[in-house]
Design a protein around this motif. Structure first.
Motif, PDB file in Angstrom:
ATOM      1  N   CYS A  64      -3.817  27.940 -19.727  1.00  0.00           N
ATOM      2  CA  CYS A  64      -4.584  29.041 -19.126  1.00  0.00           C
ATOM      3  C   CYS A  64      -6.050  28.675 -18.973  1.00  0.00           C
ATOM      4  O   CYS A  64      -6.667  28.947 -17.927  1.00  0.00           O
ATOM      5  CB  CYS A  64      -4.460  30.296 -19.983  1.00  0.00           C
ATOM      6  SG  CYS A  64      -2.807  30.998 -20.046  1.00  0.00           S
ATOM      7  N   ASP A  65      -6.613  28.062 -19.992  1.00  0.00           N
ATOM      8  CA  ASP A  65      -8.034  27.700 -19.947  1.00  0.00           C
ATOM      9  C   ASP A  65      -8.305  26.679 -18.843  1.00  0.00           C
ATOM     10  O   ASP A  65      -9.334  26.745 -18.162  1.00  0.00           O
ATOM     11  CB  ASP A  65      -8.487  27.166 -21.300  1.00  0.00           C
ATOM     12  CG  ASP A  65      -8.475  28.234 -22.385  1.00  0.00           C
ATOM     13  OD1 ASP A  65      -8.407  29.435 -22.035  1.00  0.00           O
ATOM     14  OD2 ASP A  65      -8.521  27.871 -23.580  1.00  0.00           O
ATOM     15  N   ILE A  68      -8.176  28.584 -15.521  1.00  0.00           N
ATOM     16  CA  ILE A  68      -9.408  29.350 -15.320  1.00  0.00           C
ATOM     17  C   ILE A  68     -10.552  28.428 -14.913  1.00  0.00           C
ATOM     18  O   ILE A  68     -11.332  28.731 -14.002  1.00  0.00           O
ATOM     19  CB  ILE A  68      -9.760  30.137 -16.594  1.00  0.00           C
ATOM     20  CG1 ILE A  68      -8.719  31.229 -16.843  1.00  0.00           C
ATOM     21  CG2 ILE A  68     -11.152  30.745 -16.485  1.00  0.00           C
ATOM     22  CD1 ILE A  68      -8.820  31.877 -18.216  1.00  0.00           C
ATOM     23  N   SER A  74      -2.170  30.026  -9.966  1.00  0.00           N
ATOM     24  CA  SER A  74      -1.414  30.708 -11.013  1.00  0.00           C
ATOM     25  C   SER A  74      -1.146  29.780 -12.180  1.00  0.00           C
ATOM     26  O   SER A  74      -1.303  28.561 -12.084  1.00  0.00           O
ATOM     27  CB  SER A  74      -0.076  31.236 -10.473  1.00  0.00           C
ATOM     28  OG  SER A  74       0.897  30.206 -10.443  1.00  0.00           O
ATOM     29  N   CYS A  75      -0.718  30.385 -13.281  1.00  0.00           N
ATOM     30  CA  CYS A  75      -0.085  29.679 -14.387  1.00  0.00           C
ATOM     31  C   CYS A  75       1.384  30.067 -14.368  1.00  0.00           C
ATOM     32  O   CYS A  75       1.709  31.254 -14.406  1.00  0.00           O
ATOM     33  CB  CYS A  75      -0.696  30.082 -15.733  1.00  0.00           C
ATOM     34  SG  CYS A  75      -2.235  29.267 -16.120  1.00  0.00           S
ATOM     35  N   VAL A  85      -0.030  34.823 -21.522  1.00  0.00           N
ATOM     36  CA  VAL A  85      -0.739  34.283 -20.363  1.00  0.00           C
ATOM     37  C   VAL A  85      -1.483  35.386 -19.620  1.00  0.00           C
ATOM     38  O   VAL A  85      -2.644  35.207 -19.223  1.00  0.00           O
ATOM     39  CB  VAL A  85       0.250  33.559 -19.427  1.00  0.00           C
ATOM     40  CG1 VAL A  85      -0.414  33.197 -18.100  1.00  0.00           C
ATOM     41  CG2 VAL A  85       0.786  32.307 -20.102  1.00  0.00           C
ATOM     42  N   SER A  86      -0.851  36.509 -19.444  1.00  0.00           N
ATOM     43  CA  SER A  86      -1.493  37.619 -18.730  1.00  0.00           C
ATOM     44  C   SER A  86      -2.760  38.077 -19.433  1.00  0.00           C
ATOM     45  O   SER A  86      -3.786  38.350 -18.780  1.00  0.00           O
ATOM     46  CB  SER A  86      -0.513  38.787 -18.594  1.00  0.00           C
ATOM     47  OG  SER A  86       0.599  38.424 -17.832  1.00  0.00           O
ATOM     48  N   ARG A  88      -4.601  36.206 -21.463  1.00  0.00           N
ATOM     49  CA  ARG A  88      -5.566  35.108 -21.415  1.00  0.00           C
ATOM     50  C   ARG A  88      -6.237  35.006 -20.043  1.00  0.00           C
ATOM     51  O   ARG A  88      -7.417  34.654 -19.932  1.00  0.00           O
ATOM     52  CB  ARG A  88      -4.856  33.789 -21.745  1.00  0.00           C
ATOM     53  CG  ARG A  88      -5.785  32.609 -22.035  1.00  0.00           C
ATOM     54  CD  ARG A  88      -6.249  32.649 -23.460  1.00  0.00           C
ATOM     55  NE  ARG A  88      -6.968  31.436 -23.831  1.00  0.00           N
ATOM     56  CZ  ARG A  88      -7.376  31.167 -25.078  1.00  0.00           C
ATOM     57  NH1 ARG A  88      -7.117  32.022 -26.057  1.00  0.00           N
ATOM     58  NH2 ARG A  88      -8.040  30.060 -25.338  1.00  0.00           N
ATOM     59  N   LEU A  89      -5.481  35.306 -19.000  1.00  0.00           N
ATOM     60  CA  LEU A  89      -5.992  35.170 -17.631  1.00  0.00           C
ATOM     61  C   LEU A  89      -6.690  36.420 -17.108  1.00  0.00           C
ATOM     62  O   LEU A  89      -7.263  36.389 -16.019  1.00  0.00           O
ATOM     63  CB  LEU A  89      -4.841  34.833 -16.681  1.00  0.00           C
ATOM     64  CG  LEU A  89      -4.133  33.490 -16.876  1.00  0.00           C
ATOM     65  CD1 LEU A  89      -2.982  33.372 -15.888  1.00  0.00           C
ATOM     66  CD2 LEU A  89      -5.093  32.321 -16.739  1.00  0.00           C
ATOM     67  N   SER A  92      -9.675  36.713 -14.527  1.00  0.00           N
ATOM     68  CA  SER A  92     -10.060  35.360 -14.097  1.00  0.00           C
ATOM     69  C   SER A  92      -9.808  35.098 -12.618  1.00  0.00           C
ATOM     70  O   SER A  92     -10.388  34.177 -12.038  1.00  0.00           O
ATOM     71  CB  SER A  92      -9.286  34.317 -14.909  1.00  0.00           C
ATOM     72  OG  SER A  92      -7.911  34.331 -14.563  1.00  0.00           O
ATOM     73  N   THR A  94      -6.887  34.081 -11.619  1.00  0.00           N
ATOM     74  CA  THR A  94      -5.666  33.285 -11.646  1.00  0.00           C
ATOM     75  C   THR A  94      -4.500  34.185 -12.043  1.00  0.00           C
ATOM     76  O   THR A  94      -4.602  34.953 -12.998  1.00  0.00           O
ATOM     77  CB  THR A  94      -5.785  32.120 -12.641  1.00  0.00           C
ATOM     78  OG1 THR A  94      -6.828  31.246 -12.213  1.00  0.00           O
ATOM     79  CG2 THR A  94      -4.486  31.323 -12.732  1.00  0.00           C
ATOM     80  N   THR A  96      -0.486  35.248 -13.144  1.00  0.00           N
ATOM     81  CA  THR A  96       0.618  34.837 -14.014  1.00  0.00           C
ATOM     82  C   THR A  96       1.895  34.769 -13.194  1.00  0.00           C
ATOM     83  O   THR A  96       2.237  35.709 -12.477  1.00  0.00           O
ATOM     84  CB  THR A  96       0.805  35.844 -15.163  1.00  0.00           C
ATOM     85  OG1 THR A  96      -0.412  35.966 -15.890  1.00  0.00           O
ATOM     86  CG2 THR A  96       1.916  35.376 -16.095  1.00  0.00           C
TER      87      THR A  96
END
Length: 261
Positions: A64-65, A68, A74-75, A85-86, A88-89, A92, A94, A96
């Motif tokens: 994720c980092d 970003i 996407s991740c 992930v959602s 973390r993002l 941003s 980006t 999921t």
């Protein structure tokens, strides 16, 4: 369309004949085909991916980092990691992305639909589902269509349909692409990366030709794409999205270890 297999068969055969028989049917290159370096525009075509079964929480955070940092599209992760992930993002830009029926595609339609709805509830903005490969190879087009359509309906968001091209003839690739487009998919995608082989420019071009009639349906190339040169090859064949675990290394122009995704 709620058609029987007898009704689907002539439609699929006609599409196969059209794509294979018309050498003038050229698929357009993608909007990314003119990129000359892994820049900010390039990053918008990348689904930064970690689908290994032994992926740890810290590795997911790192994914994720990186996404970003480089502003990837996407991740792409397994369902169990979607909530992490959602979060973390968040904020941003980006998205999921969650895989469904992965990597075999052999679950029931009801299970795939539930999995897709659950992923969206957990924060997924895009869904990558694996087609029922056995049904496609058998010619059970009604089942292939209903399987995809059920996920499209359950997700109510972008759905990419993974054909797993390494198992398919050209005729089956065309059939799968056509059925995915008819079922409401936004993308057709080459491979999971778990069955050997990988994306080829020839497959991307064939899939693009198969869906170009349906405005807005695009192609995602994935598996074995681990360099900028390979990405560019896919773009020139018509891909609009790339699935790779090597996004950060490509952006950094770093050497990438061998692998399938």
């Amino acid at each position: 369309m709620n058609l029987s297999n007898d009704q689907w068969s002539p439609l699929v055969k006609a599409k196969i004949a059209e794509v294979l028989g018309d050498s003038s049917l050229d698929a357009p290159t993608s909007e990314f085909s003119s990129i000359s370096a892994p820049d900010s525009k390039f990053a918008l075509a990348i689904d930064h991916t970690l689908l290994k079964p032994d992926a740890t929480s810290s590795q997911i955070d790192e994914l994720c980092d990186q996404a970003i940092r480089y502003k990837f599209k996407s991740c792409c992760v397994n369902g169990a990691n979607v909530k992490q992930v959602s979060r973390r993002l968040e904020g941003s830009g980006t998205m999921t992305c969650a895989v469904i029926g992965f990597p075999l595609g052999a679950g029931t339609t009801a299970a795939k639909a539930f999995e897709a709805k659950d992923a969206v509830t957990s924060g997924a903005k895009e869904i990558d589902m694996v087609v029922n490969i056995g049904a496609l190879k058998t010619g059970n087009y009604a089942l292939v269509y209903s399987d995809i359509h059920a996920v499209v309906e359950a997700a109510s968001t972008t759905v990419k349909v993974i054909l797993e091209t390494v198992f398919l003839s050209d005729e089956e690739k065309i059939a799968g692409s056509f059925l995915a487009a008819e079922a409401g998919a936004s993308f057709v995608k080459t491979c999971t990366g778990f069955s050997g082989g990988g994306a080829t420019a020839a497959d991307v071009l064939l899939m693009r030709k198969s869906v170009v009639y349906k405005g807005g349906v695009k192609v995602k190339a994935s598996a074995g794409i681990r360099s900028f040169e390979k990405c560019l090859e896919m773009f020139k064949a018509g891909a609009e999205r790339i699935g790779t675990s090597s996004g950060a290394a490509i952006m950094e122009s770093a050497e990438v270890a061998t692998g399938t995704y």
